[in-house]
Write an enzyme that holds these catalytic residues in place. Structure first.
Site, PDB file in Angstrom:
ATOM      1  N   HIS A 175      -3.064   0.027  -3.267  1.00 53.83           N
ATOM      2  CA  HIS A 175      -3.906   0.670  -2.242  1.00 53.83           C
ATOM      3  C   HIS A 175      -4.389  -0.349  -1.215  1.00 53.83           C
ATOM      4  CE1 HIS A 175      -4.237   4.250  -4.867  1.00 53.83           C
ATOM      5  NE2 HIS A 175      -4.076   3.335  -5.810  1.00 53.83           N
ATOM      6  N   ASP A 176      -4.988   0.165  -0.138  1.00 52.03           N
ATOM      7  CA  ASP A 176      -5.555  -0.749   0.863  1.00 52.03           C
ATOM      8  C   ASP A 176      -6.593  -1.675   0.222  1.00 52.03           C
ATOM      9  OD1 ASP A 176      -7.426   1.268   0.492  1.00 52.03           O
ATOM     10  OD2 ASP A 176      -7.884   1.530   2.626  1.00 52.03           O
ATOM     11  N   ARG A 231       0.867  -1.176   0.000  1.00 49.43           N
ATOM     12  CA  ARG A 231       0.000   0.000   0.000  1.00 49.43           C
ATOM     13  C   ARG A 231       0.905   1.228   0.000  1.00 49.43           C
ATOM     14  NH1 ARG A 231      -3.739   2.347   4.957  1.00 49.43           N
ATOM     15  NH2 ARG A 231      -4.757   3.985   3.739  1.00 49.43           N
ATOM     16  N   HIS A 232       0.507   2.275  -0.704  1.00 49.93           N
ATOM     17  CA  HIS A 232       1.263   3.541  -0.675  1.00 49.93           C
ATOM     18  C   HIS A 232       1.462   3.991   0.775  1.00 49.93           C
ATOM     19  CE1 HIS A 232      -2.337   5.518   0.625  1.00 49.93           C
ATOM     20  NE2 HIS A 232      -2.984   4.807  -0.273  1.00 49.93           N
ATOM     21  N   ARG A 282       0.121   9.203  -5.442  1.00 52.03           N
ATOM     22  CA  ARG A 282       0.663   8.636  -4.194  1.00 52.03           C
ATOM     23  C   ARG A 282       1.294   7.268  -4.389  1.00 52.03           C
ATOM     24  NH1 ARG A 282      -4.728   8.924  -3.916  1.00 52.03           N
ATOM     25  NH2 ARG A 282      -6.063   7.115  -3.504  1.00 52.03           N
TER      26      ARG A 282
END
Ligand SMILES: *[C@@H]1O[C@H](CO)[C@@H](O)[C@H](O)[C@H]1NC(C)=O
Ligand SMILES: *[C@@H]1O[C@H](CO)[C@@H](O)[C@H](O)[C@H]1NC(C)=O
Ligand SMILES: *[C@@H]1O[C@H](CO)[C@@H](O)[C@H](O)[C@H]1NC(C)=O
Ligand SMILES: *[C@@H]1O[C@H](CO)[C@@H](O)[C@H](O)[C@H]1NC(C)=O
Length: 397
Positions: free
Chosen positions: A294-295, A31-32, A104
């Site tokens: 991402h999440d 994740r970022h 991001r």
């Protein structure tokens, strides 16, 4: 004397028979790192003033880049320790980096490689579309029956949540009854206001109402805390201990569970990513792959592959910013058998807030993860072939 000799030889023999595992291949699904809040209408939900961020909404912050750089430095050391990297720059054939197109995610990948492999000019691959289908967690299945089933499963999950006291705490923290949203929309009660479920092809599953409002404001609290805002500014100083954090965090966990934590929806959302991961693990020659997403990607991959429930110590989030699912292929050299090991590698809340540099002596947290369908031994290994069977059952060619 004889007994002593016998014991010694048994011990020596036992040492010889110790299994020797060698790391062959690693896929890091990340994740970022720390970003600014995504929601642009946070001001509607409280009369209080929110902290001011330097970066645009949804962007990686300078602190996020710092923390992700520490991860890059750590992983470079860890990969060298396990002989997967030499001291010089990794070649394009060995190391592949692929990021979603959001600022991001690209900036996180950049921070990871520029600190981990300084001067190496590692290419960060990404598409030029605004939504890369591999990372985009949207509904693909166009059938009416899927929509009905998905809504029903989300409804059941939503109903199973016990959030009254969490909602009450959060209303207090926000002084929600005095918010613009309550005063103009007459939606003033988190406990009784309605959560509406949406399942639409091409969109992320969605829940609109108090649960989503809660998730958005709590996301800001979490990021404020990682970013290192003064304690009296993080949730206006009203989350003083772990119990208070955990109570409101149940709202954010509940929201993510409803939209991502059913097998039906997770598998539909994650299929393109799982397909991509399978291709890399089974058909490509890279020793190391970094996928920066991402999440949503981590939640749906965890659920699709049927990982056992886990909890991450010293972290409030289920899928922390900068956290990584690290899929490892190991060879047991004596038997020639391949094994899978998966660790959740993440920075704990304090390491993030305090901006702690990482090293082999001061590592990030490692949580060994277990798959329901791949029997794991006490060291965290399960048979690679069992894992391949799971991947194949989820994605057809
Ligand atoms: C870095 O890689 C890119 C793409 O492969 C290449 O165009 C560029 O010249 C390289 N830069 C350096 C400093 O090696
Ligand atoms: C769509 O969902 C239905 C109902 O769950 C399922 O039977 C069907 O196989 C799915 N189609 C695709 C292409 O995944
Ligand atoms: C939560 O509040 C709602 C609305 O007031 C109520 O109907 C429900 O019984 C409460 N749940 C629990 C577990 O107290
Ligand atoms: C998903 O739901 C299961 C219960 O079905 C729970 O044990 C698990 O913690 C949840 N996972 C996440 C990532 O929220």
């Amino acid at each position: 004397m004889y007994i002593k000799l016998f014991l010694i030889s048994v011990l020596v023999l036992k040492g010889h028979c110790e299994k020797s595992f060698k790391l062959q291949q690693v896929l890091i699904l990340s994740r970022h790192n720390v970003r600014t809040p995504l929601s642009k209408n946070l001001a509607d939900f409280t009369p209080k003033t929110w902290p001011i961020w330097k970066e645009k909404s949804g962007y990686l912050t300078a602190k996020g880049a710092l923390l992700e750089g520490y991860m890059g430095e750590y992983f470079a050391l860890w990969l060298k320790k396990h002989d997967l990297l030499e001291n010089d720059c990794p070649s394009d054939d060995n190391f592949f980096v692929y990021a979603n197109t959001a600022q991001r995610t690209i900036a996180s990948a950049k921070a990871f490689v520029t600190k981990g492999f300084p001067g190496c000019n590692v290419t960060i691959h990404h598409t030029s579309d605004s939504h890369d289908p591999i990372f985009n967690p949207v509904i693909h299945n166009t059938t009416a029956i899927f929509k009905l089933e998905a809504i029903e499963q989300m409804r059941v999950l939503l109903k199973s949540l016990h959030l009254n006291s969490s909602y009450e705490d959060l209303e207090q923290i926000l002084n929600y009854k005095q918010s613009e949203y309550c005063l103009t929309k007459q939606k003033c009660d988190f406990v009784t206001d309605v959560n509406k479920i949406f399942v639409d092809v091409g969109f992320k599953p969605n829940v609109e109402g108090p649960l989503k409002i809660s998730k958005s404001v709590i996301d800001s609290f979490i990021m404020e805390n990682y970013e290192g805002f003064p304690s009296k500014e993080v949730a206006w100083g009203l989350l003083k201990n772990n119990d208070q954090w955990n109570c409101v965090l149940d709202l954010s966990k509940g929201y993510h569970s409803v939209i991502f934590n059913t097998t039906l929806i997770a598998r539909d959302l994650a299929r393109p990513l799982l397909h991509y991961m399978r291709d890399i693990l089974l058909n490509k020659q890279y020793k190391i792959t970094l996928l920066m997403g991402h999440d949503a990607n981590i939640y749906t991959v965890l659920k699709s592959l049927d990982f056992k429930p886990y909890s991450l110590k010293n972290q409030h989030e289920m899928t922390p910013a900068g956290g990584k699912l690290v899929f490892q292929k190991w060879l047991e050299e004596r038997s020639g058998i391949f094994f899978l090991k998966v660790d959740y590698v993440y920075q704990c809340t304090n390491q993030m807030r305090e901006g702690k540099k990482l090293s082999l002596d001061c590592p990030p947290e490692f949580m060994s993860m277990q798959l329901e369908g791949c029997k794991t031994d006490e060291k965290g290994f399960c048979l690679w072939d069992d894992f391949v069977g799971i991947l194949n059952s989820l994605v057809e060619d």
